[in-house]
Design an enzyme around this catalytic site. Structure first.
Site, PDB file in Angstrom:
ATOM      1  CG  HIS A 102      10.932  14.089  28.662  1.00 52.02           C
ATOM      2  ND1 HIS A 102       9.685  14.492  29.121  1.00 52.02           N
ATOM      3  CD2 HIS A 102      11.437  15.160  27.993  1.00 52.02           C
ATOM      4  CE1 HIS A 102       9.469  15.740  28.764  1.00 52.02           C
ATOM      5  NE2 HIS A 102      10.511  16.168  28.077  1.00 52.02           N
ATOM      6  CD  GLU A 105       9.094  11.678  31.168  1.00 54.26           C
ATOM      7  OE1 GLU A 105       9.365  12.752  31.740  1.00 54.26           O
ATOM      8  OE2 GLU A 105       8.281  11.594  30.224  1.00 54.26           O
ATOM      9  CG  HIS A 216       5.693  12.372  27.903  1.00 54.98           C
ATOM     10  ND1 HIS A 216       6.792  13.196  28.010  1.00 54.98           N
ATOM     11  CD2 HIS A 216       5.208  12.573  26.649  1.00 54.98           C
ATOM     12  CE1 HIS A 216       6.956  13.863  26.888  1.00 54.98           C
ATOM     13  NE2 HIS A 216       6.004  13.510  26.046  1.00 54.98           N
ATOM     14  CD  GLU A 310       2.824  12.892  31.331  1.00 55.06           C
ATOM     15  OE1 GLU A 310       3.730  12.167  31.767  1.00 55.06           O
ATOM     16  OE2 GLU A 310       3.033  13.918  30.648  1.00 55.06           O
ATOM     17  CG  HIS A 524      -1.646  -8.888 -26.232  1.00 56.50           C
ATOM     18  ND1 HIS A 524      -1.827  -8.106 -25.116  1.00 56.50           N
ATOM     19  CD2 HIS A 524      -0.340  -8.767 -26.566  1.00 56.50           C
ATOM     20  CE1 HIS A 524      -0.672  -7.550 -24.781  1.00 56.50           C
ATOM     21  NE2 HIS A 524       0.244  -7.929 -25.647  1.00 56.50           N
ATOM     22  CD  GLU A 527      -5.021  -9.320 -24.421  1.00 61.91           C
ATOM     23  OE1 GLU A 527      -5.110  -8.126 -24.787  1.00 61.91           O
ATOM     24  OE2 GLU A 527      -4.093  -9.752 -23.722  1.00 61.91           O
ATOM     25  CG  HIS A 631      -4.682  -4.458 -24.961  1.00 59.96           C
ATOM     26  ND1 HIS A 631      -3.604  -5.306 -24.990  1.00 59.96           N
ATOM     27  CD2 HIS A 631      -4.315  -3.362 -25.669  1.00 59.96           C
ATOM     28  CE1 HIS A 631      -2.625  -4.749 -25.685  1.00 59.96           C
ATOM     29  NE2 HIS A 631      -3.031  -3.563 -26.105  1.00 59.96           N
ATOM     30  CD  GLU A 744      -5.975  -3.551 -20.820  1.00 61.26           C
ATOM     31  OE1 GLU A 744      -6.395  -4.623 -21.257  1.00 61.26           O
ATOM     32  OE2 GLU A 744      -4.846  -3.107 -21.075  1.00 61.26           O
TER      33      GLU A 744
END
Length: 1360
Positions: A102, A105, A216, A310, A524, A527, A631, A744
């Site tokens: 409102h 308010e 409010h 309120e 890789h 790895e 990996h 992994e």
């Protein structure tokens, strides 16, 4: 009272100086003092700048967005405060505050601004704030009614000076959907009058808020649902909701921390009755009845527990009161937010895949209000302390109930539910405990444990350099020649061999029906765990074959390929003990091999490396079914190469102890779940490995190194972690039959040799179990029905899964699937497709397909559906369609078809007309320019045809129309179509693919339907409606009212021209309409509550456009007026988005028998011209793809046995959609991929039914339907009916003769009677009187009655 209707440039320093000054006052700007400025209220412009500055100053914690606009186009701002703003947080509850609903308010508006500052400044300094934000996503809307606030006046305590309602004079807290029906005569509020409510309802439904506070003013009390009742009692009626105890608990949690509220006596000056609220709380309806309130809507429609607060007796107190109001409410605001963590919380998980189950229902016994799980299967169910029985129900799963769950005061009891699918997909079970649930998997039986203890374990735990690895491989190849075959698939940059060890009972050959499996390690070079594990696996399989049943079975039933090292050069420069380094990761040319494969979304500019090429060649030669790429480790690295968007970016490489599955990237290159068509089976495959590895399955792979990482059950979608363009696993899936996941294996890249036994122990069961997955799903052969020979390269398609696999040279195929019931279709060129319903269980089910050849004899047989090669496009064009249906093919076309188009300005009507005439003048052999009609202001509605034979009817060719400018205020589509037309014309004769598409297609482009509206619209006006309608004020997309003459006369001239001269007159196969105002595609119908007969096809066509757009498919248009809008896949049915009647789309489908989609090209209706080039680039691929798509589906013709075409035959698709054959007997209809039923119904001919299979990447299936004359009448043989009819006719003639004779005799009697009447008039009058009285003695009722109408006839008449 508060509840007093219902609806069914940062660089511009001068510009930002006021905001900086303002935020220094509020301490939300870095370097400021931190003091609150409670001396004044902030109006809309100041509030906006303040919030923007806060979001900028705290970017890691704050995200500012708008959920929509007010009636006066002010933004409804929301500040999200979270440790992960803008990103989903599984398991983290959402809380919201809404203020200033409102407008007069106002205290709520200010205290929420202070709360934003308090939370942002307090994080990292205040332990309570830090705990709250670490576990909660907080959303704060300071003002829901900014228009009302601007009209209200400071000092107006009673709300007498206006501002309560919105700009359309509607009370927003009376306009939400209500649970009770409105009373007769009650006002119905239209959506356009309450845009604030519409935006809020949508926001509530699209988010899983757990709890909320609506702030409010006008009293001091906390109220809770329900706010109204069925009795409509104005005051004093306690309307109790199912969660009454929870709501009282929440209300008290706020009131008890508010020094005035907790007393329960507001003592407001405007309250003469002296209201008293026990404990400072009240049931809403008991206080007074409120229809259409927001708190009830939250609870009933959003599963959100909202209370209304309120805060002050005075609605708009002087600013001098703000400091004390903040002090009164601060602790209470924090305390209510903390209650979001009470009750029970956890996840609902699929027992097979380990993934969360969304939209599962949480049922608490004795409480008649259920909630549902979020997207990740997470839930938060608020409950007060007590003992509860909780049941979880989800569609397709067995319900699970846990009894006697104890909920204590404080943090929620953690409770996870694991649901088994109704069709069991795994023989592993999960046990669930109630508090802080743990999962325990039973993967190995006691018998298996005993058996495994007898197996010979590897003894070779050391690191093997290249020479050492060579020797070891040769040793096992020599020692076990009956089951091994060592070979090389190619060489590395430094000429090292890429060795592969095959292990099989018949090594070196493909055995019919035996699946091919592979492991690849050491991609890789640094790895190394995968490399050593695969060497251990070779040793284990060889040593135990013939003695160990599990190993023997695997080797006998599977051809296993193991490549220990794909990057032997990189390994040689790596160093033992490397935890997270980069030395050796790349190959000798310093390229990352896992960024070097062709990608579906990005062009890989790096040269293809020899290792990559060798592996790709290898995969093309062998029909691999399943694979894993091993990996390990983790690092952050600056990529030295210009790999797509990887240049100069610090990225986290996906290497640790977890298991990602496809896709590894997405079109935008962003972190998002990139779902493959086979997402379900990929999850099952990944889980089969992870759950055998306890550290991986726990989901916290590297607790000491990376404590923040968590992967539920050890698996993740690749792109959901981060993007990997050019990855090997996606290339496997997209370009071969092989399903590959990336594994992994550990947190250290190159661990010390002493740790290798630990890795073997952790992963041995996983490595073996994963190989077994190759025997899941379905398998079989595709054979020729005539000679039983194998059909090579046949396509096997699973309905609704857009990923075909192909048969191998022996006709054998394998298709991995999770358990369930599927519709499978096998097809091959020159054969009639075959579809079977298949039930997949735990072990692979064998399904063989025997396909019949299409022969000339088929045309003359009763089964008249044949492939007619003469009706098909040439093989060259079919190959083109196949190529352009692939991601790579369309990208290659666009990259090769470069045309410099100057999209730097808009074309008004005069410019547009000249441009179209220019195209026709410069390309007269392929264009035809015509007018479809005129607008109200007598502007032409142009249509440009592009074809190799413009203006000539070619019934065999599909026709596609592109239409834009239906709304004059959205001219982007006009510019796109003008650019598209020029693009096609320029490339005709220069680009082979474009030339072929134009030769095989009738293309009609209508760039502006509403030229009058376009003339008054203005560039840069994104939201303006000026020009949306024609000059008569009619939205043309609501003017397609019907196809009768009367309806034509009622249409606007623009609509009438489109209907008569385009939609109804040209027989289009597909229509694409371009509009603006969002970023999505819609399909029919726009008409609300409309059953869509062919929805699967219509949605598929819209999805094709969306999927080829770089942003649309993401489903987040991100428009300023609706930043949180979520449209899955960027596609939605028109009625579900903005439904309306009499749209062009609906008319095209209903009366034009043409599927039509509407594409919204951007949020801004009329963006600046500088944006046009980008919009063209984003849409070019989609527009081209629609030119390809129009050549798919089903095409053909209907003829009689003499080969004469039959027109106007009803072609019924799947017992629903109907199309008619043309004058030449042709038809072409677009269909979604998969099997379809086709019925041909021609008057006087026998009904024909065919089943066809439509491919997503092949040109249209061609079908000739030959129909025979129907020799039956009334369902009986024609001869019998004719004989019976002749006999009946003879009988009728004989009867007629008899009747004639009788009538002649009676005629004489009647003449005599009337003669007598003339003689005795008096007697006649007496008879008339007697007849009128109903006397049975009347002469006319007997002797002189006309007997032509019987009593039975009279009865029939009376019935009608």
């Amino acid at each position: 009272m508060a509840r007093s209707g219902r609806r069914r440039g940062w660089c511009d320093g001068a510009r930002w100086l006021p905001a900086v000054t303002l935020f220094c006052a509020l301490a939300l700007w870095p370097g400021c003092t931190g003091a609150l400025d409670t001396s004044r209220y902030y109006h809309y412009e100041e509030l906006t700048e303040l919030l923007r500055a806060a979001a900028a100053a705290h970017g890691s914690m704050a995200r500012l967005f708008s959920i929509g606009q007010s009636a006066e186009n002010r933004s409804l701002w929301v500040m999200e405060i979270s440790t992960t703003p803008g990103r989903p947080s599984p398991g983290k509850p959402k809380f919201k505050y809404v203020g200033n609903m409102h407008g007069d308010e106002t205290v709520s508006r200010q205290v929420l601004v202070y709360l934003i500052q308090y939370l942002l400044e307090g994080y990292g300094r205040d332990g309570r704030v830090e705990r709250l934000l670490n576990g909660t996503d907080v959303y704060i809307m300071p003002s829901m009614n900014p228009d009302g606030f601007e009209r209200s006046r400071e000092g107006d305590c009673a709300g007498e000076q206006g501002g309560r309602s919105n700009a359309r004079n509607k009370d927003l807290n009376r306009c939400f959907s209500d649970q009770f029906e409105p009373e007769a005569g009650e006002e119905v509020v239209e959506d356009e009058d309450v845009p604030e409510v519409v935006a809020m309802e949508r926001w509530i439904k699209e988010n899983k808020f757990v709890a909320s506070g609506n702030l409010h003013g006008g009293s001091v009390v906390a109220s809770y649902p329900y706010d109204d009742s069925r009795t409509r009692t104005s005051v004093g009626y306690y309307s109790k909701c199912p969660d009454d105890e929870v709501f009282k608990y929440l209300a008290k949690s706020y009131a008890s921390k508010h020094p005035v509220m907790k007393i329960g006596m507001p003592n407001c000056s405007n309250d003469s009755s002296g209201e008293i609220f026990k404990d400072g709380i009240t049931n809403g309806a008991k206080w007074y009845d409120v229809r259409g309130g927001m708190q009830d809507y939250n609870y009933l429609q959003g599963d959100c527990f909202e209370i209304t607060l309120e805060l002050t007796c005075c609605k708009y107190p002087p600013a001098s009161a703000l400091h004390s109001e903040w002090e009164n409410n601060r602790d209470a605001l924090l305390n209510l937010m903390e209650q979001v963590h009470i009750g029970i919380a956890g996840f609902v998980i699929d027992a097979v895949f380990g993934s969360g189950i969304s939209n599962a229902t949480i049922v608490v016994a004795g409480i008649d209000h259920n909630i549902t799980t979020g997207n990740f299967g997470d839930f938060h169910r608020l409950l007060v302390p007590g003992i509860y029985n909780v049941t979880v129900v989800a569609q397709g799963y067995m319900p699970v109930t846990i009894f006697d769950i104890e909920v204590l005061e404080g943090p929620a009891t953690q409770l996870n539910f694991t649901l088994q699918p109704l069709v069991a997909a795994d023989n592993h079970t999960f046990e669930t405990t109630t508090a802080f649930t743990e999962f325990r998997t039973h993967n190995v039986s006691e018998a298996e444990d005993e058996h495994q203890s007898k197996a010979i374990e590897p003894a070779n735990f050391r690191h093997h350099n290249y020479a050492d690895m060579e020797i070891l491989l040769r040793k096992y190849a020599t020692d076990y020649p009956a089951i091994t075959h060592l070979h090389t698939v190619g060489k590395s940059v430094e000429q090292r061999n890429l060795y592969v060890m095959e292990i099989s009972d018949n090594p070196g050959i493909h055995e019919m029906g035996e699946p091919e499996f592979k492991y690849i390690g050491n991609m890789h070079g640094n790895e190394v765990v995968g490399r050593e594990l695969l060497l251990n696996l070779i040793e284990y399989l060889c040593n135990n074959y013939g003695t160990d049943p599990e190993v023997t079975s695997l080797v006998n039933k599977t051809r296993i390929h193991i490549m220990p090292s794909m990057n032997p050069d990189g390994y040689e420069v790596s160093t033992e003990g490397d935890v997270s380094g980069v030395v050796g990761r790349n190959n000798s040319n310093n390229f990352d091999l896992n960024r070097n494969f062709p990608d579906q979304f990005f062009k890989i500019s790096d040269p293809q490396q020899p290792e990559t090429s060798a592996v790709m060649d290898w995969l093309q030669k062998i029909p691999f079914v399943l694979s894993a790429n091993l990996h390990g480790g983790r690092l952050q690295v600056r990529n030295p190469h210009q790999n797509c968007f990887w240049l100069a970016k610090v990225i986290r490489i996906k290497e640790m102890s977890e298991l990602p599955y496809p896709y590894d990237d997405d079109k935008e290159g962003i972190i998002v779940y990139s779902k493959s068509p086979d997402d379900a089976i990929f999850k099952q495959l990944a889980l089969s490995f992870a759950k055998e590895n306890s550290p991986m399955f726990e989901g916290h792979p590297c607790k000491d190194m990376y404590p923040e990482e968590y992967f539920p059950q050890g698996i993740t979608n690749g792109a959901h972690w981060y993007n990997v363009p050019g990855g090997m696993q996606d290339w496997n899936y997209l370009h071969t039959n092989c399903f590959e996941v990336t594994i992994e294996l550990g947190c250290v890249k190159f661990p010390f040799a002493k740790d290798l036994p630990k890795y073997w122990k952790q992963n041995k069961r996983s490595l073996l179990q994963f190989i077994k997955q190759v025997h899941k799903g379905m398998k079989g052969f595709v054979l020729d029905a005539t000679n039983r020979k194998a059909i090579y390269n046949a396509t096997i398609v699973v309905a609704e899964v857009n990923h075909p696999v192909r048969s191998a040279k022996d006709g054998d195929y394998w298709r991995l699937l999770v358990p369930g019931v599927y519709k499978i279709t096998a097809s091959a060129p020159g054969y009639i497709p075959m579809t079977r319903n298949v039930t997949v269980v735990e072990e692979a089910v064998e399904v063989n397909f025997t396909l019949s050849r299409v022969t000339d004899d088929d045309v003359n047989s009763r089964d008249r559906g044949t492939i007619n090669s003469s009706a098909e496009p040439g093989e060259e064009f079919q190959q083109l369609v196949r190529s352009l249906s692939s991601e790579e093919g369309l990208k290659n076309l666009i990259s090769s078809a470069r045309v410099d188009l100057s999209l730097d300005r808009y074309h008004d009507y005069k410019d547009l007309s000249e441009a179209l005439r220019g195209l026709h003048s410069n390309y007269p052999t392929i264009t035809n320019l015509d007018s479809l009609g005129q607008s109200v202001e007598v502007r032409q509605i142009w249509a440009l045809e592009i074809s190799d034979k413009p203006g000539t009817k070619e019934p065999k060719e599909p026709k596609i129309k592109f239409v834009a400018g239906v709304h004059g205020n959205a001219p982007v589509g006009t510019e796109l179509l003008l650019a598209f037309a020029e693009f096609l014309c320029i490339l005709y004769g220069k680009n082979q693919a474009i030339t072929k598409l134009i030769e095989e297609t009738k293309i009609v482009i209508v760039p502006s339907v509403n030229p009058d509206g376009r003339e008054i619209s203005q560039e840069g006006q994104c939201m303006s409606k000026v020009g949306l309608t024609n000059v008569n004020g009619k939205d043309l997309d609501t003017d397609f009212i019907g196809n009768s003459s009367e309806q034509f006369s009622e249409m606007q001239p623009e609509t009438r021209g489109i209907v008569k001269n385009l939609i109804l007159n040209q027989g289009f196969t597909l229509s694409v309409v371009l509009d603006g105002g969002s970023l999505l595609a819609t399909y029919p119908y726009d008409k609300p509550v409309q059953t869509v007969a062919n929805e699967e096809t219509l949605k598929y066509l819209a999805t094709v456009y969306s999927n080829n757009h770089p942003k649309m498919h993401l489903g987040h248009p991100g428009c300023p007026n609706n930043t949180d809008e979520n449209v899955p896949g960027g596609v939605v049915r028109g009625a579900q988005w903005h439904g309306h009647m009499h749209s062009m789309k609906d008319f095209s489908v209903t009366y034009g028998h043409c599927p039509e989609i509407t594409v919204y090209t951007g949020c801004c209706n009329f963006p600046h011209a500088k944006d046009l080039a980008t919009i063209w680039r984003d849409n070019k691929k989609s527009l081209l793809r629609m030119l390809v798509e129009v050549h798919k589906g089903l095409r053909g013709m209907v003829t009689d046995t003499a080969g004469n075409p039959i027109s106007k035959v009803n072609i019924i698709l799947n017992e629903g959609v109907k199309v008619l054959t043309s004058e030449a007997g042709y038809f072409h209809v677009l269909l979604s991929p998969g099997p379809h039923h086709i019925d041909a119904l021609a008057a006087g001919y026998q009904h024909q039914r065919k089943q066809v299979f439509v491919s997503s990447y092949e040109a249209a299936t061609s079908l000739v339907i030959v129909v025979e004359l129907d020799n039956k009448l009334l369902g009986l043989p024609r001869e019998l009916v004719v004989t019976a009819a002749g006999a009946t006719l003879s009988a009728i003639l004989v009867t007629a003769c008899i009747v004639w004779c009788v009538c002649s005799i009676k005629s004489n009697h009647q003449k005599d009677g009337f003669h007598r009447l003339r003689q005795h008039r008096d007697e006649y009058e007496d008879e008339i009187r007697m007849m009128s009285m109903g006397s049975k003695k009347s002469l006319l009722s007997s002797e002189f009655q006309d007997e032509t109408e019987s009593d039975e006839d009279t009865l029939y008449v009376n019935k009608h």
